[in-house]
Design an enzyme around this catalytic site. Structure first.
Site, PDB file in Angstrom:
ATOM      1  N   LYS A 151       0.844  -1.196   0.000  1.00  0.00           N
ATOM      2  CA  LYS A 151       0.000   0.000   0.000  1.00  0.00           C
ATOM      3  C   LYS A 151       0.880   1.248   0.000  1.00  0.00           C
ATOM      4  O   LYS A 151       0.603   2.227  -0.690  1.00  0.00           O
ATOM      5  CB  LYS A 151      -0.937  -0.006   1.210  1.00  0.00           C
ATOM      6  CG  LYS A 151      -2.065  -1.003   1.050  1.00  0.00           C
ATOM      7  CD  LYS A 151      -2.819  -1.243   2.346  1.00  0.00           C
ATOM      8  CE  LYS A 151      -3.719  -2.461   2.176  1.00  0.00           C
ATOM      9  NZ  LYS A 151      -4.279  -2.965   3.415  1.00  0.00           N
ATOM     10  N   GLN A 187      -5.530  -2.006   9.297  1.00  0.00           N
ATOM     11  CA  GLN A 187      -5.031  -3.239   8.683  1.00  0.00           C
ATOM     12  C   GLN A 187      -5.569  -4.459   9.447  1.00  0.00           C
ATOM     13  O   GLN A 187      -5.397  -4.566  10.655  1.00  0.00           O
ATOM     14  CB  GLN A 187      -3.492  -3.227   8.696  1.00  0.00           C
ATOM     15  CG  GLN A 187      -2.869  -4.398   7.977  1.00  0.00           C
ATOM     16  CD  GLN A 187      -3.174  -4.421   6.479  1.00  0.00           C
ATOM     17  OE1 GLN A 187      -3.140  -3.396   5.805  1.00  0.00           O
ATOM     18  NE2 GLN A 187      -3.492  -5.587   5.966  1.00  0.00           N
ATOM     19  N   ASP A 241     -11.375   1.905   3.022  1.00  0.00           N
ATOM     20  CA  ASP A 241     -11.606   0.469   2.812  1.00  0.00           C
ATOM     21  C   ASP A 241     -13.104   0.182   2.655  1.00  0.00           C
ATOM     22  O   ASP A 241     -13.492  -0.943   2.355  1.00  0.00           O
ATOM     23  CB  ASP A 241     -11.077  -0.340   4.015  1.00  0.00           C
ATOM     24  CG  ASP A 241      -9.745  -1.004   3.700  1.00  0.00           C
ATOM     25  OD1 ASP A 241      -9.405  -1.110   2.505  1.00  0.00           O
ATOM     26  OD2 ASP A 241      -9.049  -1.421   4.643  1.00  0.00           O
TER      27      ASP A 241
END
Ligand code: NAP
Length: 280
Positions: free
Chosen positions: A50, A93, A116
């Protein structure tokens, strides 16, 4: 390149170039923050990926890492990021260590910074077909279908796997496009009777060779989301010879995977747009 292959790598590279141009025109620098906890080795690899992509696109990147932390402390840290006007997008995460309440932590992220697309508010917006930050893999799959001009209206689509992260979100997105969608899962009886009737088959389970050639309809389109690592090699959920029956199919790797990462980067830009709309 086999003309039946849906080339996610190519589509993601084209999308990246377009995004880089848009980002270069901005007066301010957008910033993506990944919050991570613990020492999961796979997570470290994903965070690095990322970071690399974020820097290539032209964003600032920060990995806010904690070896250990309590729910209360992590909620406070995320609230600080929500308030920080220099932070455009926040990712937590996953997986989180067992002491942390995943639902609580994910839903602490501001829906306007939730790149996300995993907060309850953004998932509800997705269900209601309202403009929102979409989960990255479903968004990436939709972009691939659009790029390859796949007609969805009235098509019989079967999705195998019902996680919020992939299958369930895709179910709603495809329904909004007027497809007729069936969602299968581990308790589905006679999976083949569904998959073999699908004009478009999407598989997101995490079991190598779950779908074999005899289970797919002739000339169907197959989107293989699965990632299975066996002896250091990556495989999807669909046996590779299924492409002989299909008209189009995503490879693993090089299909959905690259689309997931670029969708995340596009979400950072979209988060910035949504935050600015709110200021008007
Ligand atoms: P998940 O949360 O574990 O969900 C798996 C789903 O598969 C569940 O709905 C489960 O059913 C269903 N399932 C399990 N065994 C089955 C069977 N034998 N027949 C039919 N359905 C079955 O996984 P996920 O997060 O959605 O991820 C799925 C796969 O996609 C994994 O391989 C993951 O690595 C991959 N993935 C790839 C990307 C990418 O960028 N390419 C992104 C995300 C995920 P129940 O609900 O009944 O348990």
């Amino acid at each position: 390149m086999n003309e039946k292959i849906i080339d996610g790598k190519k589509v993601s590279l084209e999308s990246k170039e377009l995004l880089k141009k848009k980002v270069a025109k901005l007066k301010e620098k957008l910033k993506l923050v990944v919050v991570s906890v613990g020492d999961n080795p796979a997570s470290k690899v994903y965070v690095k990926q990322k970071e690399k992509m974020a820097l290539e696109v032209g964003y600032d990147f920060w990995n806010l890492h904690f070896d250990t932390i309590t729910n209360k402390e992590l909620v406070k840290e995320i609230e600080k990021l929500n308030q920080d006007t220099k932070v455009t997008g926040i990712i937590v995460q996953l997986p989180l260590p067992d002491n942390l309440d995943k639902n609580l932590i994910l839903n602490t992220v501001s829906p306007l910074k939730d790149v996300d697309g995993l907060t309850n508010i953004n998932l509800l917006k997705l269900v209601k077909n309202e403009d929102s930050l979409l989960p990255c893999t479903p968004h990436g799959v939709m972009k691939l279908l659009e790029y390859y001009k796949v007609d969805l209206i009235g098509k019989r689509i079967v999705i195998v796997g019902r996680s919020e992260l992939v299958g369930l979100s895709l179910f709603h997105l495809l329904l909004h496009k007027n497809a007729t969608v069936t969602l299968c899962h581990s308790k589905t009886k006679d999976l083949k009777s569904y998959t073999s009737e699908a004009d478009i088959l999407i598989v997101a389970v995490g079991k190598k060779d779950l779908i074999t050639k005899d289970m797919v309809k002739k000339d169907s389109i197959i989107i293989d989301v699965g990632i299975n690592r066996v002896d250091g090699k990556l495989y999807g959920d669909v046996a590779s010879d299924a492409i002989e029956s299909a008209s189009l199919m995503t490879p693993v790797p090089g299909g959905v995977g690259p689309m997931t990462v670029i969708s995340l980067m596009e979400n950072v830009y979209k988060a910035w747009e949504l935050q600015n709309d709110q200021k008007d």
